[in-house]
Write a protein that holds these residues in place. Structure first.
Motif, short mmCIF file in Angstrom:
data_model
loop_
_atom_site.label_atom_id
_atom_site.label_comp_id
_atom_site.label_asym_id
_atom_site.label_seq_id
_atom_site.Cartn_x
_atom_site.Cartn_y
_atom_site.Cartn_z
N ARG A 1 0.84 -1.21 0.00
CA ARG A 1 0.00 0.00 0.00
C ARG A 1 0.88 1.25 0.00
NH1 ARG A 1 -3.72 -0.53 5.03
NH2 ARG A 1 -4.42 1.52 4.33
N PHE A 2 1.91 1.25 0.85
CA PHE A 2 2.80 2.42 0.92
C PHE A 2 3.60 2.60 -0.38
CE2 PHE A 2 3.17 2.90 5.78
CZ PHE A 2 2.42 4.07 5.77
N HIS A 3 4.05 1.46 -0.97
CA HIS A 3 4.87 1.60 -2.18
C HIS A 3 4.06 2.23 -3.30
CE1 HIS A 3 8.67 0.01 -4.32
NE2 HIS A 3 8.20 1.08 -4.94
N THR A 4 2.83 1.75 -3.48
CA THR A 4 1.98 2.36 -4.51
C THR A 4 1.69 3.82 -4.16
OG1 THR A 4 1.02 0.19 -4.99
CG2 THR A 4 -0.18 2.12 -5.82
N ALA A 5 1.52 4.12 -2.88
CA ALA A 5 1.27 5.51 -2.45
C ALA A 5 2.44 6.42 -2.82
CB ALA A 5 0.99 5.56 -0.96
N THR A 6 3.68 5.90 -2.70
CA THR A 6 4.84 6.75 -3.05
C THR A 6 4.83 7.06 -4.56
OG1 THR A 6 6.39 4.90 -3.39
CG2 THR A 6 6.30 5.87 -1.18
N HIS A 7 4.34 6.12 -5.37
CA HIS A 7 4.26 6.40 -6.80
C HIS A 7 3.17 7.43 -7.09
CE1 HIS A 7 6.66 2.85 -8.66
NE2 HIS A 7 7.05 3.04 -7.42
N LEU A 8 2.07 7.39 -6.33
CA LEU A 8 1.03 8.43 -6.48
C LEU A 8 1.64 9.79 -6.13
CD1 LEU A 8 -2.05 6.69 -4.77
CD2 LEU A 8 -1.54 6.84 -7.23
N LEU A 9 2.45 9.80 -5.08
CA LEU A 9 3.10 11.04 -4.66
C LEU A 9 4.04 11.57 -5.75
CD1 LEU A 9 3.30 12.96 -2.23
CD2 LEU A 9 5.11 11.48 -1.32
N CYS A 10 4.75 10.66 -6.42
CA CYS A 10 5.62 11.06 -7.53
C CYS A 10 4.82 11.78 -8.62
CB CYS A 10 6.30 9.84 -8.16
SG CYS A 10 7.66 9.19 -7.19
N ALA A 11 3.59 11.33 -8.82
CA ALA A 11 2.75 11.96 -9.86
C ALA A 11 2.32 13.35 -9.44
CB ALA A 11 1.53 11.08 -10.12
N LEU A 12 2.24 13.58 -8.13
CA LEU A 12 1.78 14.88 -7.61
C LEU A 12 2.92 15.88 -7.47
CD1 LEU A 12 -0.56 13.55 -4.77
CD2 LEU A 12 -1.30 14.55 -6.95
N VAL A 13 4.15 15.36 -7.32
CA VAL A 13 5.32 16.24 -7.11
C VAL A 13 6.30 16.00 -8.27
CG1 VAL A 13 7.18 16.89 -5.53
CG2 VAL A 13 5.01 16.03 -4.61
N PRO A 14 6.23 16.80 -9.32
CA PRO A 14 7.04 16.53 -10.52
C PRO A 14 8.48 16.99 -10.38
CG PRO A 14 5.67 18.46 -10.87
CD PRO A 14 5.39 17.99 -9.47
N HIS A 15 9.18 16.39 -9.43
CA HIS A 15 10.60 16.70 -9.23
C HIS A 15 11.35 15.38 -9.05
CE1 HIS A 15 10.23 21.08 -8.80
NE2 HIS A 15 9.07 20.83 -8.22
N PRO A 16 12.66 15.36 -9.34
CA PRO A 16 13.42 14.11 -9.21
C PRO A 16 13.44 13.61 -7.76
CG PRO A 16 14.68 15.78 -10.40
CD PRO A 16 13.47 16.47 -9.85
N VAL A 17 13.44 12.28 -7.62
CA VAL A 17 13.47 11.66 -6.29
C VAL A 17 14.92 11.33 -5.94
CG1 VAL A 17 12.77 9.62 -4.98
CG2 VAL A 17 11.13 10.73 -6.52
N ASP A 18 15.33 11.77 -4.74
CA ASP A 18 16.70 11.55 -4.24
C ASP A 18 16.83 10.33 -3.36
OD1 ASP A 18 18.10 13.57 -5.32
OD2 ASP A 18 17.94 14.94 -3.63
N GLY A 19 15.73 9.94 -2.74
CA GLY A 19 15.79 8.82 -1.81
C GLY A 19 14.40 8.37 -1.44
N CYS A 20 14.34 7.13 -0.95
CA CYS A 20 13.02 6.53 -0.71
C CYS A 20 13.16 5.47 0.36
CB CYS A 20 12.56 5.90 -2.03
SG CYS A 20 11.13 4.86 -1.92
N SER A 21 12.20 5.40 1.26
CA SER A 21 12.19 4.34 2.27
C SER A 21 10.75 3.91 2.52
CB SER A 21 12.84 4.85 3.56
OG SER A 21 12.85 3.82 4.52
N ILE A 22 10.51 2.61 2.40
CA ILE A 22 9.15 2.08 2.55
C ILE A 22 9.19 1.00 3.62
CG2 ILE A 22 7.34 0.77 1.41
CD1 ILE A 22 8.56 2.24 -1.23
N THR A 23 8.48 1.25 4.73
CA THR A 23 8.42 0.29 5.83
C THR A 23 6.96 -0.03 6.10
OG1 THR A 23 8.14 1.84 7.68
CG2 THR A 23 10.38 1.58 6.82
N ALA A 24 6.70 -0.83 7.14
CA ALA A 24 5.31 -1.18 7.46
C ALA A 24 4.61 -0.04 8.19
CB ALA A 24 5.28 -2.45 8.32
#
Ligand code: ZN
Length: 241
Positions: free
Chosen positions: A105-128
């Motif tokens: 759920r969180f991983h897909t949410a981070t991709h939704l966030l990428c669509a909302l913030v059109p800037h390069p991603v520097d780092g990412c962490s997905i936990t429970a």
């Protein structure tokens, strides 16, 4: 090589497998449903059930030293059981699916966030318990606007699917590469891309829900300025806030 069943079907909770290697670091299998830590997503926990019913608890999963290998790392205090394992033995590999579901759920949410913030991603962490994305940008971000943007994309119920694209296809389709929110790695022969229909397309090896509706109630819990050019967005589940 370990056959990576989770890449094709993230909903598989278990599989039968054969042990291919055992050492102090952990157990390798010929196939597995355990996702190894990578792409920002935490490794799976779960258990390996032996033929005689004994259970080895798995605390984490990591990529092995050799490419394509996956190590199932036992929880502490099981040295005797680990020592009794040998290549060729059969096990049933079973992940902690409730925890994995939160990663998905969180991983897909981070991709939704990428669509909302059109800037390069520097780092990412997905936990429970939380997910965070670092964006390379200095404009301020609005917590409430991002939370409602995610809620809208969840409510719109966009299908989520993965496919494999060869480097030849990427080279022949510069438009496809341009449309990706993260640029694909090169030199691997083929690239796994994750598409949220009409929302986001990017290379990703992680596990995802099948529809944005399954992300559920996710909220932005924090926005931090980590450096002059880094804005960190932290996500949480609404029912845990
Ligand atoms: Zn991803």
């Amino acid at each position: 090589m370990t056959e990576e069943l989770f890449r094709e079907d993230a909903t598989l909770p278990q599989c039968d497998a054969g042990i291919t290697a055992v050492d102090a670091q952990g157990v390798q299998l010929d196939r597995t449903v355990f996702y190894p830590q990578g792409g920002g997503q935490a490794g799976d926990r779960g258990e390996l059930v032996l033929g005689d019913g004994r259970v080895l608890q798995i605390a984490d999963t990591r990529k092995g030293e050799l490419p394509g290998t996956i190590v199932h790392i036992p929880a502490a205090g099981q040295e005797a059981l680990l020592a009794a394992l040998a290549p060729g033995q059969r096990v049933r590999a079973r992940i902690d699916m409730a925890r994995r579901q939160r990663h998905m759920r969180f991983h897909t949410a981070t991709h939704l966030l990428c669509a909302l913030v059109p800037h390069p991603v520097d780092g990412c962490s997905i936990t429970a318990d939380y997910a965070r994305l670092d964006f390379h940008m200095n404009d301020p971000l609005d917590k409430a606007a991002l939370t409602s943007g995610i809620a809208r994309l969840v409510a719109e119920a966009h299908p989520v699917r993965h496919r494999w694209i060869s480097e030849e296809e990427l080279d022949a389709n510069p438009g496809l590469v341009r449309s990706m929110s993260v640029q694909p790695p090169r030199g691997l022969g083929r690239v796994r891309v994750l598409e949220i229909d009409g929302v986001d397309l990017q290379p990703c090896g992680g596990t995802h829900v099948a529809n944005s509706a399954e992300v559920g109630a996710v909220v932005v819990t924090k926005i931090e300025k980590k450096s002059a050019m880094t804005r960190r967005v932290v996500l949480g589940f609404a029912d845990a806030v």
